[in-house]
Design a protein around this motif. Structure first.
Motif, PDB file in Angstrom:
ATOM      1  N   GLU A 177     -10.600  -2.940  -2.907  1.00 26.36           N
ATOM      2  CA  GLU A 177     -10.222  -1.604  -3.325  1.00 26.36           C
ATOM      3  C   GLU A 177      -8.758  -1.503  -3.726  1.00 26.36           C
ATOM      4  O   GLU A 177      -8.234  -0.438  -3.918  1.00 26.36           O
ATOM      5  N   GLN A 178      -8.071  -2.654  -3.849  1.00 27.92           N
ATOM      6  CA  GLN A 178      -6.651  -2.612  -4.145  1.00 27.92           C
ATOM      7  C   GLN A 178      -6.399  -2.175  -5.582  1.00 27.92           C
ATOM      8  O   GLN A 178      -7.247  -2.249  -6.442  1.00 27.92           O
ATOM      9  N   ALA A 179      -5.185  -1.676  -5.802  1.00 25.26           N
ATOM     10  CA  ALA A 179      -4.796  -1.243  -7.132  1.00 25.26           C
ATOM     11  C   ALA A 179      -4.663  -2.451  -8.046  1.00 25.26           C
ATOM     12  O   ALA A 179      -4.245  -3.522  -7.622  1.00 25.26           O
ATOM     13  N   PRO A 180      -5.023  -2.290  -9.340  1.00 27.59           N
ATOM     14  CA  PRO A 180      -4.922  -3.418 -10.273  1.00 27.59           C
ATOM     15  C   PRO A 180      -3.504  -3.971 -10.373  1.00 27.59           C
ATOM     16  O   PRO A 180      -3.313  -5.150 -10.622  1.00 27.59           O
ATOM     17  N   SER A 181      -2.495  -3.119 -10.165  1.00 27.07           N
ATOM     18  CA  SER A 181      -1.111  -3.578 -10.320  1.00 27.07           C
ATOM     19  C   SER A 181      -0.557  -4.252  -9.078  1.00 27.07           C
ATOM     20  O   SER A 181       0.553  -4.765  -9.089  1.00 27.07           O
ATOM     21  N   THR A 182      -1.302  -4.214  -7.987  1.00 24.38           N
ATOM     22  CA  THR A 182      -0.803  -4.794  -6.747  1.00 24.38           C
ATOM     23  C   THR A 182      -0.742  -6.310  -6.851  1.00 24.38           C
ATOM     24  O   THR A 182      -1.708  -6.957  -7.215  1.00 24.38           O
ATOM     25  N   ARG A 195      -6.222   1.732  -5.346  1.00 25.42           N
ATOM     26  CA  ARG A 195      -6.498   2.611  -6.470  1.00 25.42           C
ATOM     27  C   ARG A 195      -6.402   4.070  -6.017  1.00 25.42           C
ATOM     28  O   ARG A 195      -6.622   4.371  -4.840  1.00 25.42           O
ATOM     29  N   GLU A 223      -8.238   6.645  -6.092  1.00 29.14           N
ATOM     30  CA  GLU A 223      -9.384   7.253  -5.402  1.00 29.14           C
ATOM     31  C   GLU A 223      -9.510   6.824  -3.945  1.00 29.14           C
ATOM     32  O   GLU A 223     -10.289   7.391  -3.185  1.00 29.14           O
ATOM     33  N   LYS A 244      -6.631   6.569  -1.993  1.00 26.25           N
ATOM     34  CA  LYS A 244      -5.342   6.899  -1.393  1.00 26.25           C
ATOM     35  C   LYS A 244      -5.506   7.474   0.016  1.00 26.25           C
ATOM     36  O   LYS A 244      -4.758   7.131   0.940  1.00 26.25           O
TER      37      LYS A 244
END
Length: 411
Positions: free
Chosen positions: A6-11, A136, A138, A140
């Motif tokens: 579920e991590q952000a793409p930019s992480t 991401r 959603e 948070k």
């Protein structure tokens, strides 16, 4: 806990779960030091040669440190890289506990607790933003609740363990233990939380401008008043157990454990509810808190129903607190870190207000059971303040929406 998927793409980190665990460990250290003083009150009183009532003022000193430190530290540190700021804050908490451990005398110990409370709210403010940046949008709510989960787990594990440690090896040992936990959290944050660049556009004036936003003020006020409903009753859980339910003092630990377990469940559920709808979660949370406190008034003398309702109060408290924090982060605009930190200032003010109004009703002769009705009034007022804030927000956005629709119709 949020998973790596579920991590952000930019992480850049592949260790999102470990990063969240590191931030939660900081919350665990804070939760432990905040609440363990209550369990060691008699030992500390003996150590500084004061009565229990006088020693209780060191708890107030810590809460005052939280209230003062959160907005000031976050505003002054707005331009600093968030990861490094988080490390500095949790180490500062450790130093505050070390000072407490070596302090001798009533006033030095009180001053040390004030210092230890200063980084509390600021840490949760920056840690919440770091956690949210790892996933991401959603997810948070779940990320922020993961950080807060550390505080809830502290009420179940950290506080009892530190209390036993302090009773066995002396009360100062418990504060040394928090220093060790804080150092461990700092190392984990250093290794697993990715670097977050400094916001060079941030300024003290910009951060404090969040205090001019009506929705920030509504949310803070709702937390200060509404969350006081929980503390109005829970502050007096010990005499409720022994005098109302007519149980032995050994049962107090059972009730506090029920509250702690409820807080853990509530922290887990809060993230999922926040990802569903933050505003409704706060509204329904206040309503449910009022209902539970009314029910507690009638069944406080019955062990099983009372335990169940204390568990429910703990769960609802976490749900409301975490969703209010996310609400403040959203309402604060560019000053999200200050918004998150203000929530902890509000909750510590609520702690004092709830306990104060509870004491007023007790001294008036209505008994310990009536504190839950004081809680109902405060929770209902919090609900009213929050609802008014949402109505004001709706009326402010409605004209803009209407104008947009008119313009598109003309085209």
């Amino acid at each position: 806990m949020v998973t790596v998927v579920e991590q952000a793409p930019s992480t850049r980190t592949k260790h999102v779960t470990l990063a969240l665990l590191a931030l939660a460990l900081g919350g665990f250290a804070i939760g432990t030091t905040e609440f363990m003083t209550m369990g060691l009150l008699e030992e500390i009183a003996d150590g500084i040669d004061r009565t229990n009532a006088q020693t209780g003022h060191i708890i107030t000193a810590y809460a005052f440190g939280v209230v003062v430190g959160a907005p000031i530290i976050v505003s002054l540190g707005a331009r600093l890289p968030k990861k490094e700021l988080a490390i500095g804050l949790i180490l500062a908490l450790g130093v505050g506990n070390a000072i407490t451990a070596v302090a001798s005398g009533y006033l030095p110990v009180m001053a040390a607790r004030f210092v230890a409370g200063l980084p509390h709210g600021a840490y949760f403010g920056v840690a919440s933003l770091l956690a949210a940046s790892l996933v991401r949008p959603e997810f948070k709510g779940r990320a922020v609740s993961s950080v807060m989960l550390g505080l809830s787990v502290a009420t179940v594990a950290g506080v009892p363990a530190s209390t036993i440690l302090g009773q066995t090896l002396g009360w100062r040992s418990a504060y040394w233990a928090v220093l060790v936990i804080a150092i461990a959290a700092a190392f984990m944050i250093f290794w697993f939380v990715p670097h977050s660049p400094a916001n060079t556009d941030a300024s003290l004036r910009g951060e404090l401008s969040a205090l001019k936003r009506p929705q920030v003020l509504f949310a803070v006020s709702a937390g200060m008043v509404g969350f006081g409903g929980l503390f109005a009753m829970y502050s007096y859980i010990a005499p409720i157990v022994t005098k109302v339910a007519d149980l032995s003092s050994a049962w107090i630990a059972v009730f506090t454990l029920a509250f702690g377990l409820g807080s853990v469940l509530g922290s887990w559920a809060a993230g999922r509810l926040a990802d569903w709808n933050v505003e409704r979660s706060v509204l329904y949370g206040f309503v449910a808190t009022s209902v539970v406190l009314v029910a507690f008034y009638f069944v406080a003398a019955q062990v099983v129903p009372a335990l169940a309702l204390v568990f429910a109060v703990g769960a609802l408290g976490s749900i409301v607190a975490i969703n209010l924090q996310i609400r403040l982060m959203d309402a604060a605009g560019d000053a999200q870190m200050l918004g998150a930190a203000l929530n902890h200032s509000a909750l510590n003010i609520a702690n004092g207000l709830g306990a104060f109004f509870g004491s007023v009703i007790i001294e008036a002769g209505y008994g310990y059971r009536a504190t839950s009705l004081v809680g109902v009034v405060l929770a209902s007022l919090g609900l009213l303040v929050f609802a008014i804030g949402l109505i004001v927000q709706t009326r402010q956005t409605a004209p803009a929406t209407g104008a947009t629709q008119t313009a598109s119709g003309a085209v």
